[in-house]
Design a protein around this motif. Sequence first.
Motif, PDB file in Angstrom:
ATOM      1  N   GLY A  69      35.877 -13.842  14.500  1.00  0.00           N
ATOM      2  CA  GLY A  69      34.606 -13.261  13.803  1.00  0.00           C
ATOM      3  C   GLY A  69      34.752 -12.412  12.796  1.00  0.00           C
ATOM      4  N   PHE A  70      35.793 -12.439  12.067  1.00  0.00           N
ATOM      5  CA  PHE A  70      35.824 -11.650  10.697  1.00  0.00           C
ATOM      6  C   PHE A  70      35.782 -12.605   9.588  1.00  0.00           C
ATOM      7  CE2 PHE A  70      40.333 -12.149  11.667  1.00  0.00           C
ATOM      8  CZ  PHE A  70      40.881 -12.519  10.498  1.00  0.00           C
ATOM      9  N   THR A  71      35.260 -12.280   8.356  1.00  0.00           N
ATOM     10  CA  THR A  71      35.348 -13.042   7.151  1.00  0.00           C
ATOM     11  C   THR A  71      36.438 -12.166   6.204  1.00  0.00           C
ATOM     12  OG1 THR A  71      33.570 -11.672   6.149  1.00  0.00           O
ATOM     13  CG2 THR A  71      33.108 -13.607   7.355  1.00  0.00           C
ATOM     14  N   TYR A  72      36.648 -13.133   5.059  1.00  0.00           N
ATOM     15  CA  TYR A  72      37.650 -12.429   4.121  1.00  0.00           C
ATOM     16  C   TYR A  72      37.666 -13.034   2.841  1.00  0.00           C
ATOM     17  CZ  TYR A  72      40.331 -16.894   4.983  1.00  0.00           C
ATOM     18  OH  TYR A  72      40.750 -17.990   5.112  1.00  0.00           O
ATOM     19  N   THR A  73      38.261 -12.310   1.981  1.00  0.00           N
ATOM     20  CA  THR A  73      37.759 -12.713   0.444  1.00  0.00           C
ATOM     21  C   THR A  73      39.357 -12.760  -0.048  1.00  0.00           C
ATOM     22  OG1 THR A  73      35.963 -11.470  -0.086  1.00  0.00           O
ATOM     23  CG2 THR A  73      37.161 -12.267  -1.702  1.00  0.00           C
ATOM     24  N   LEU A  74      39.546 -14.004  -0.444  1.00  0.00           N
ATOM     25  CA  LEU A  74      41.149 -14.443  -0.661  1.00  0.00           C
ATOM     26  C   LEU A  74      41.655 -14.019  -2.247  1.00  0.00           C
ATOM     27  CD1 LEU A  74      43.757 -15.772   0.580  1.00  0.00           C
ATOM     28  CD2 LEU A  74      43.050 -17.786  -0.631  1.00  0.00           C
ATOM     29  N   LYS A  75      42.577 -13.476  -2.610  1.00  0.00           N
ATOM     30  CA  LYS A  75      43.017 -13.102  -3.694  1.00  0.00           C
ATOM     31  C   LYS A  75      44.325 -13.536  -4.206  1.00  0.00           C
ATOM     32  CE  LYS A  75      39.246 -10.457  -4.848  1.00  0.00           C
ATOM     33  NZ  LYS A  75      38.403 -10.863  -5.827  1.00  0.00           N
ATOM     34  N   PRO A  76      44.464 -14.698  -4.721  1.00  0.00           N
ATOM     35  CA  PRO A  76      45.663 -15.245  -5.040  1.00  0.00           C
ATOM     36  C   PRO A  76      46.318 -14.691  -6.193  1.00  0.00           C
ATOM     37  CG  PRO A  76      43.763 -16.775  -5.909  1.00  0.00           C
ATOM     38  CD  PRO A  76      43.265 -15.561  -5.267  1.00  0.00           C
ATOM     39  N   MET A  77      47.497 -14.229  -6.179  1.00  0.00           N
ATOM     40  CA  MET A  77      48.250 -13.649  -7.339  1.00  0.00           C
ATOM     41  C   MET A  77      49.972 -13.996  -7.027  1.00  0.00           C
ATOM     42  SD  MET A  77      47.427  -9.620  -6.453  1.00  0.00           S
ATOM     43  CE  MET A  77      45.865 -10.026  -6.393  1.00  0.00           C
ATOM     44  N   SER A  78      50.697 -13.373  -7.996  1.00  0.00           N
ATOM     45  CA  SER A  78      51.975 -13.399  -7.810  1.00  0.00           C
ATOM     46  C   SER A  78      52.359 -12.823  -6.551  1.00  0.00           C
ATOM     47  CB  SER A  78      52.652 -13.119  -8.846  1.00  0.00           C
ATOM     48  OG  SER A  78      52.824 -11.586  -9.002  1.00  0.00           O
ATOM     49  N   PHE A  79      53.426 -12.911  -5.907  1.00  0.00           N
ATOM     50  CA  PHE A  79      53.992 -12.259  -4.789  1.00  0.00           C
ATOM     51  C   PHE A  79      54.341 -10.954  -4.582  1.00  0.00           C
ATOM     52  CE2 PHE A  79      57.460 -11.135  -1.517  1.00  0.00           C
ATOM     53  CZ  PHE A  79      56.756 -11.372  -0.547  1.00  0.00           C
ATOM     54  N   ASN A  80      54.841 -10.452  -5.807  1.00  0.00           N
ATOM     55  CA  ASN A  80      54.910  -9.215  -5.847  1.00  0.00           C
ATOM     56  C   ASN A  80      53.542  -8.453  -6.128  1.00  0.00           C
ATOM     57  OD1 ASN A  80      57.701  -8.926  -5.675  1.00  0.00           O
ATOM     58  ND2 ASN A  80      58.237  -9.112  -7.896  1.00  0.00           N
TER      59      ASN A  80
END
Length: 482
Positions: A69-80
Amino acid sequence: MKKIKKYVLIVAVALLSFVGMGIEAHAADKPNYVITTDATYPPFDFQDKNNQYTGIDQEILKTIAKREGFTYTLKPMSFNSATQSVASDQADGVIAGMSITDERRAVFDFGTPYYRSGIGWAVKKGSNIKSLKDLKGKTVAIKTGTSGADYALSIQKQYGFKVVYFNDSDTLYNDVINDNSQATFGDLPVIQYAVKNGTALKVMNPKAPIQAGWYGFAVKKGKNAQLLAAFNKGFAAIKKDGTYDKIVAKYLGASAATFTGSKKDNNSTWGILKANRSAFLQGLWQTVLLTVFGIVLASLWGIILSVMGVSQNAVVRGISTTIIYIFRGLPLMVLAFFIYIGLPGVIGMKIPAVTAGILTLVLNEGAYTGAFVRGGFEAVDRGQMEAARSLGLPYSRAMRRVIMPQGIRIMIPSFINQFIITLKDTSILSAIGILELTQTGSLIVSRNSQGFRVWAIVAVIYLIVITLLTWLSNWVEKRSHA
């Protein structure tokens, strides 16, 4: 005084954040978290043929979020960048095939380990290298921040090889394929997925992973206990009912074409362009928006700096010179990381990636603009100022009515050229997770391993836009001298 400056900075960032933040609606009873990831890490994190984020990590997270029951905003970027974003409170959690180590435990709290992996090493197909001893005097390519990199560094002296670092897997693999490097170390399932997808490498230890370890979902140490508890609870549930095993089998057992698309889509430039048309257009649109906002605000800031630079007050001139010197001297990527990852800890608030990107462009490009506009003002014949002052105009009015119009007219072509430079500089902002044209290319390449074709498409798109801007520059320059 310091407190006043801090509050002014907070207000400025907050106002600019309206440019960088979209308005997202979430259910009032569902907490929303910002989760970072390295979206160029198949089969754990990548974009599929429909340009949707997927992979073992992403499906685990999506399933757990729905159940808990939670939502999230995904932020793709480099691993570091992904890990640093969490450490600097820019994001709440990170899931990116992140190995659990003692050093990372000092900075992060990890959830229940969710995947046991191990290190593999690979060479170019047809290579004469047969064992680690053959790496003596050779170059090994490693990805920053990975367990493969840590292992390679731990045996570097023993086997006598050199290392080069990369931030994304595709560039790393191609460095080996092109014989610039002779081997690479990385997580075994990741290398095997790349080979299965057509990357011309040979895995040297396909059945015997080195230094097996665990991946973990992480939050900043002492923060987001509710999110971590929800992840652990949800993971226990999907592990118990078999959902977890189905997710892993789905990505490790399926053919590469299931996620990357058919050979027809990937084995020709036209096929790649057609299959990813919407992604390229969205990336271009984001690039154009960044450029427009960046150049408009940078021009305004640059003109302010240039006016200060020709002020009668020595202190004001000194402030202008110092600002221009500092922001012209800082590399754009360093400035972007400082604003996005470093600054939030000072002002005590998050800065959206797009806002950080625009601020970076404004400060850097504005410094260059300020320098050449000041030069344009100084290029106006001194007799113009003397004539204006002799007619009784005060200095400020003479500058505004006489000098500035002539100086800016002289600098119109330079403004267009700066627009072109700003357009190209937006590519650097992919490092902080902004999904512009260059980052779009990286995501597509990580999926289909067609680096030459994808980057050729990206290069042509940039070239077309820059050519149009060059024509505009020439037209404006002719009109200004007409």
